[in-house]
Design a protein around this motif. Sequence first.
Motif, PDB file in Angstrom:
ATOM      1  N   VAL A   3      40.006  29.049  44.152  1.00 20.10           N
ATOM      2  CA  VAL A   3      39.681  29.452  45.525  1.00 20.10           C
ATOM      3  C   VAL A   3      38.173  29.480  45.718  1.00 20.10           C
ATOM      4  O   VAL A   3      37.653  29.024  46.747  1.00 20.10           O
ATOM      5  CB  VAL A   3      40.302  30.828  45.827  1.00 20.10           C
ATOM      6  N   ALA A   4      37.440  30.022  44.750  1.00 22.76           N
ATOM      7  CA  ALA A   4      35.986  30.108  44.856  1.00 22.76           C
ATOM      8  C   ALA A   4      35.360  28.721  44.949  1.00 22.76           C
ATOM      9  O   ALA A   4      34.410  28.488  45.712  1.00 22.76           O
ATOM     10  CB  ALA A   4      35.419  30.861  43.663  1.00 22.76           C
ATOM     11  N   SER A   5      35.896  27.764  44.205  1.00 17.45           N
ATOM     12  CA  SER A   5      35.336  26.398  44.235  1.00 17.45           C
ATOM     13  C   SER A   5      35.653  25.700  45.552  1.00 17.45           C
ATOM     14  O   SER A   5      34.871  24.857  46.006  1.00 17.45           O
ATOM     15  CB  SER A   5      35.887  25.589  43.051  1.00 17.45           C
ATOM     16  N   LEU A   6      36.781  26.053  46.161  1.00 15.18           N
ATOM     17  CA  LEU A   6      37.166  25.426  47.428  1.00 15.18           C
ATOM     18  C   LEU A   6      36.387  25.992  48.610  1.00 15.18           C
ATOM     19  O   LEU A   6      36.140  25.316  49.613  1.00 15.18           O
ATOM     20  CB  LEU A   6      38.667  25.596  47.663  1.00 15.18           C
ATOM     21  N   LYS A   7      36.024  27.263  48.506  1.00 17.11           N
ATOM     22  CA  LYS A   7      35.380  27.925  49.647  1.00 17.11           C
ATOM     23  C   LYS A   7      33.857  28.050  49.465  1.00 17.11           C
ATOM     24  O   LYS A   7      33.172  28.562  50.297  1.00 17.11           O
ATOM     25  CB  LYS A   7      35.996  29.313  49.840  1.00 17.11           C
TER      26      LYS A   7
END
Length: 253
Positions: free
Chosen positions: A249-253
Amino acid sequence: MTAKVLKKKLQDGECVYGTWVRIPAPVTVEVLGSAGLDFLHIDLEHSSIDLPMLDSMVLAGYSQGIPLAVRTASQNPADMYRIQDIGITSLMLPRIETAEQCSHLLSGIRYAPAGVRGLGGAVRANRWGAISLEEHLKEAEEETIVIVQIESQKGLDNMEEILDVPGIDVLYIGPFDLSQALGYTGQVTHPKVQETILAMIQSIRKRGIAVGIHVSTEEEAKYWAEQGVQYFTISMDIAFLRSGAASLVASLK
């Protein structure tokens, strides 16, 4: 690997590595059992895993050839050999505070003359009666691993007497519970907590008993291995699942 091989590794001074399982599902054991770990700890103390679910998780462990240890939620010796009858060969006994308490619980883990474990007839532990009683008794003694956990001030005060109890294979240190017992809740790196752990390691190793500890990172494991710890639990299934999802999630956002 079998519990017998795991026990031999500890006796030879080697390090072994496992992780905690709290998700009540056989597939959790299958997935983690295929990852190359030496063992898995099934946590009955802090999860919703019950005996029928444990029964299925044992079969998943068999499918991957990985030894399972169970941390019990009970202080009843009869509950210990009930778990063993379904195929568990390693037991962790939490909240040990006195030699008398430890001896009482260990009595339920080993057959006579060392203990009072009940003979259950045809059970999974003896291949449903396919092996002789003599062979089963021999296997039970060779493959049983007893892990004792000291996590309170009272346990610390009585540790030397607890270590005198015959049949302990691993003395396991839980840094979080220990930090709470010492008055530094959650501060596992506090100097007082670290000093206490180091003192425990020295005392335990003098008795020829393996030392276990829970760690969260590879760096922690390497540090404690240098201090003489051999038996490691690293993280747990829930943490692996959440950290993987959170990282994505952190890499996507």
